[in-house]
Design an enzyme around this catalytic site. Structure first.
Site, PDB file in Angstrom:
ATOM      1  N   HIS A   1       0.795  -1.223   0.000  1.00 22.94           N
ATOM      2  CA  HIS A   1       0.000   0.000   0.000  1.00 22.94           C
ATOM      3  C   HIS A   1       0.829   1.276   0.000  1.00 22.94           C
ATOM      4  O   HIS A   1       0.273   2.370  -0.140  1.00 22.94           O
ATOM      5  CB  HIS A   1      -0.988  -0.006   1.179  1.00 22.94           C
ATOM      6  CG  HIS A   1      -2.341   0.506   0.807  1.00 22.94           C
ATOM      7  ND1 HIS A   1      -3.483   0.206   1.511  1.00 22.94           N
ATOM      8  CD2 HIS A   1      -2.744   1.308  -0.208  1.00 22.94           C
ATOM      9  CE1 HIS A   1      -4.528   0.801   0.950  1.00 22.94           C
ATOM     10  NE2 HIS A   1      -4.099   1.491  -0.088  1.00 22.94           N
TER      11      HIS A   1
ATOM     12  N   ASP B   1      -9.986  -0.549   3.467  1.00 19.74           N
ATOM     13  CA  ASP B   1      -8.810  -1.099   4.137  1.00 19.74           C
ATOM     14  C   ASP B   1      -9.177  -1.460   5.575  1.00 19.74           C
ATOM     15  O   ASP B   1     -10.089  -0.865   6.158  1.00 19.74           O
ATOM     16  CB  ASP B   1      -7.709  -0.031   4.133  1.00 19.74           C
ATOM     17  CG  ASP B   1      -6.310  -0.569   4.372  1.00 19.74           C
ATOM     18  OD1 ASP B   1      -6.170  -1.623   5.010  1.00 19.74           O
ATOM     19  OD2 ASP B   1      -5.345   0.088   3.929  1.00 19.74           O
TER      20      ASP B   1
ATOM     21  N   HIS C   1      -6.833  -0.962   7.768  1.00 22.27           N
ATOM     22  CA  HIS C   1      -5.946  -0.031   8.472  1.00 22.27           C
ATOM     23  C   HIS C   1      -6.104   1.379   7.915  1.00 22.27           C
ATOM     24  O   HIS C   1      -6.441   1.563   6.743  1.00 22.27           O
ATOM     25  CB  HIS C   1      -4.483  -0.469   8.309  1.00 22.27           C
ATOM     26  CG  HIS C   1      -4.227  -1.894   8.689  1.00 22.27           C
ATOM     27  ND1 HIS C   1      -4.358  -2.931   7.791  1.00 22.27           N
ATOM     28  CD2 HIS C   1      -3.863  -2.447   9.866  1.00 22.27           C
ATOM     29  CE1 HIS C   1      -4.074  -4.073   8.401  1.00 22.27           C
ATOM     30  NE2 HIS C   1      -3.773  -3.812   9.665  1.00 22.27           N
TER      31      HIS C   1
ATOM     32  N   ASP D   1      -3.528   3.580   7.805  1.00 23.81           N
ATOM     33  CA  ASP D   1      -2.256   3.959   7.172  1.00 23.81           C
ATOM     34  C   ASP D   1      -1.982   5.454   7.353  1.00 23.81           C
ATOM     35  O   ASP D   1      -1.606   6.158   6.415  1.00 23.81           O
ATOM     36  CB  ASP D   1      -2.257   3.583   5.686  1.00 23.81           C
ATOM     37  CG  ASP D   1      -2.285   2.064   5.491  1.00 23.81           C
ATOM     38  OD1 ASP D   1      -2.033   1.332   6.467  1.00 23.81           O
ATOM     39  OD2 ASP D   1      -2.566   1.621   4.366  1.00 23.81           O
TER      40      ASP D   1
ATOM     41  N   HIS E   1       4.296   0.986   4.283  1.00 26.37           N
ATOM     42  CA  HIS E   1       2.935   0.882   3.750  1.00 26.37           C
ATOM     43  C   HIS E   1       1.915   1.400   4.767  1.00 26.37           C
ATOM     44  O   HIS E   1       0.717   1.432   4.467  1.00 26.37           O
ATOM     45  CB  HIS E   1       2.601  -0.548   3.314  1.00 26.37           C
ATOM     46  CG  HIS E   1       2.563  -1.579   4.399  1.00 26.37           C
ATOM     47  ND1 HIS E   1       2.155  -2.877   4.191  1.00 26.37           N
ATOM     48  CD2 HIS E   1       2.890  -1.532   5.728  1.00 26.37           C
ATOM     49  CE1 HIS E   1       2.222  -3.571   5.307  1.00 26.37           C
ATOM     50  NE2 HIS E   1       2.658  -2.772   6.252  1.00 26.37           N
TER      51      HIS E   1
ATOM     52  N   ASP F   1      -7.483  -2.334  -0.619  1.00 25.82           N
ATOM     53  CA  ASP F   1      -6.518  -3.227   0.015  1.00 25.82           C
ATOM     54  C   ASP F   1      -7.185  -4.592   0.213  1.00 25.82           C
ATOM     55  O   ASP F   1      -8.348  -4.659   0.618  1.00 25.82           O
ATOM     56  CB  ASP F   1      -6.107  -2.636   1.374  1.00 25.82           C
ATOM     57  CG  ASP F   1      -4.944  -3.362   2.031  1.00 25.82           C
ATOM     58  OD1 ASP F   1      -4.974  -4.606   2.101  1.00 25.82           O
ATOM     59  OD2 ASP F   1      -4.018  -2.680   2.506  1.00 25.82           O
TER      60      ASP F   1
ATOM     61  N   ASP G   1      -6.916  -6.561   2.528  1.00 28.03           N
ATOM     62  CA  ASP G   1      -7.397  -6.810   3.888  1.00 28.03           C
ATOM     63  C   ASP G   1      -8.656  -6.024   4.245  1.00 28.03           C
ATOM     64  O   ASP G   1      -9.151  -6.117   5.371  1.00 28.03           O
ATOM     65  CB  ASP G   1      -6.293  -6.623   4.932  1.00 28.03           C
ATOM     66  CG  ASP G   1      -5.831  -5.188   5.106  1.00 28.03           C
ATOM     67  OD1 ASP G   1      -6.569  -4.252   4.753  1.00 28.03           O
ATOM     68  OD2 ASP G   1      -4.712  -4.990   5.612  1.00 28.03           O
TER      69      ASP G   1
ATOM     70  N   GLU H   1      -1.707  -4.936  -1.885  1.00 23.53           N
ATOM     71  CA  GLU H   1      -1.404  -5.886  -0.813  1.00 23.53           C
ATOM     72  C   GLU H   1      -1.738  -7.335  -1.160  1.00 23.53           C
ATOM     73  O   GLU H   1      -1.825  -8.183  -0.276  1.00 23.53           O
ATOM     74  CB  GLU H   1      -2.087  -5.492   0.507  1.00 23.53           C
ATOM     75  CG  GLU H   1      -1.594  -4.171   1.085  1.00 23.53           C
ATOM     76  CD  GLU H   1      -0.188  -4.234   1.690  1.00 23.53           C
ATOM     77  OE1 GLU H   1       0.359  -5.350   1.803  1.00 23.53           O
ATOM     78  OE2 GLU H   1       0.348  -3.166   2.049  1.00 23.53           O
TER      79      GLU H   1
END
Length: 306
Positions: free
Chosen positions: A96, A123, A125, A127, A140, A226, A228, A271
């Protein structure tokens, strides 16, 4: 639509190797044919390589691969700016950290067109670490802080031409936020919808409100997806798994709503770590999600036998 596939075999922003194989996996899973079957023109521009970087050393000793990630960001940003002049760039990641480049390059293009850029961040997260606050040193985890103009990146990452207004960033699917990120986000107008919000209100309600904001501002919309964002049971090929993510149906609904909005001008697919996949399952899922974003309807989905 002219879809431009841009491979970014970047794995230097993550702690686990394997994301450099992501672009090849997406190609092998049939991304280009899927888009052509929907009537789109597709040009595969091949894979990028990082440019040499003059990034200065940083006082945070945990930072990993700072010079090479800085070089990647510079190359991705220039490519994003150039290729967004005509058509829809689709960045095939790679970790990412690539979004530090893709979003900053698209933001420069949007500014020249006199339009605000909006970012939908799908996502687990946020980030939102800076180079100072990250304790893992994995870069990332910093792209949103960088492209929204948070301090501390000067002399280490490429100079930012046009920061994205934090109020134009909407995060959906969040379920893992470090304390430093949480404190920083509380100082901004970034909209963060965690999985509880999805459970309470439904993803359609949350996304529709953001799309109405983009449309009202006559903005451009960049989507950063992403792996995830998805629950690990749906998309296992990621090195940062967090339980409780989006379901297959929720993810496709998001993509179909994005297509209906006709607002999306650029896309990240990030990712994907094929080394962690199950017989190409996650790569195929990302191709299917992209096809939904680009116009495939529910009744048109192929039956898959693994």
């Amino acid at each position: 639509m002219h879809c431009k596939l841009i491979g970014v075999p970047l794995q230097d922003g993550a702690s686990q190797l394997g994301c450099e194989m992501g672009p090849s996996a997406l190609r092998t899973a049939g991304l280009a044919p899927a888009l052509r079957d929907l009537g789109h023109q597709v040009t595969d521009l091949g894979n990028l390589s990082p440019t040499p970087s003059d990034a200065s050393p940083h006082a945070n000793p945990t930072l990993r691969n700072l010079p090479v990630v800085s070089g990647w960001i510079r190359e991705i940003a220039e490519t994003a700016y150039r290729e967004s002049a005509e058509g829809m760039p689709i960045f095939l990641g790679g970790d990412h950290a690539l979004s530090a480049g893709s979003v900053s390059g698209i933001a420069r293009r949007a500014a020249e067109a006199g339009k605000p850029l909006f970012v939908l961040w799908l996502d687990a997260h946020t980030d939102f670490h800076t180079l100072e606050t990250t304790t893992s040193g994995n870069l990332h985890g910093v792209p949103v802080a960088y492209f929204t103009g948070r301090p501390g990146f000067d002399a280490h990452f490429p100079a930012l031409d046009t920061p994205v207004d934090p109020a134009n960033v909407c995060m959906i699917g969040i379920r893992s936020v470090d304390p430093a990120e949480r404190a920083a986000l509380n100082e901004t107008d970034v909209v963060v919808h965690d999985m509880r919000a999805i459970d309470e209100y439904g993803v359609a309600v949350l996304l529709r409100a953001f799309l109405e904001q983009v449309e009202a501002a006559d903005g451009l919309l960049h989507v950063s997806l992403d792996v995830d964002f998805l629950d690990p049971s749906v998309g296992p090929a990621v090195g940062t798994t967090v339980p409780g993510g989006a379901t297959f149906r929720e993810a496709h609904l998001v993509m179909e709503m994005l297509h209906d909005s006709k607002l999306v001008s650029s896309l990240d697919l990030v990712e994907l770590n094929p080394f962690l996949d199950e017989r190409g399952r996650t790569a195929t899922m990302l191709v299917d999600l992209t096809a939904s974003l680009m116009g495939r309807k529910v009744m048109d989905r192929p039956t898959r036998r693994y």
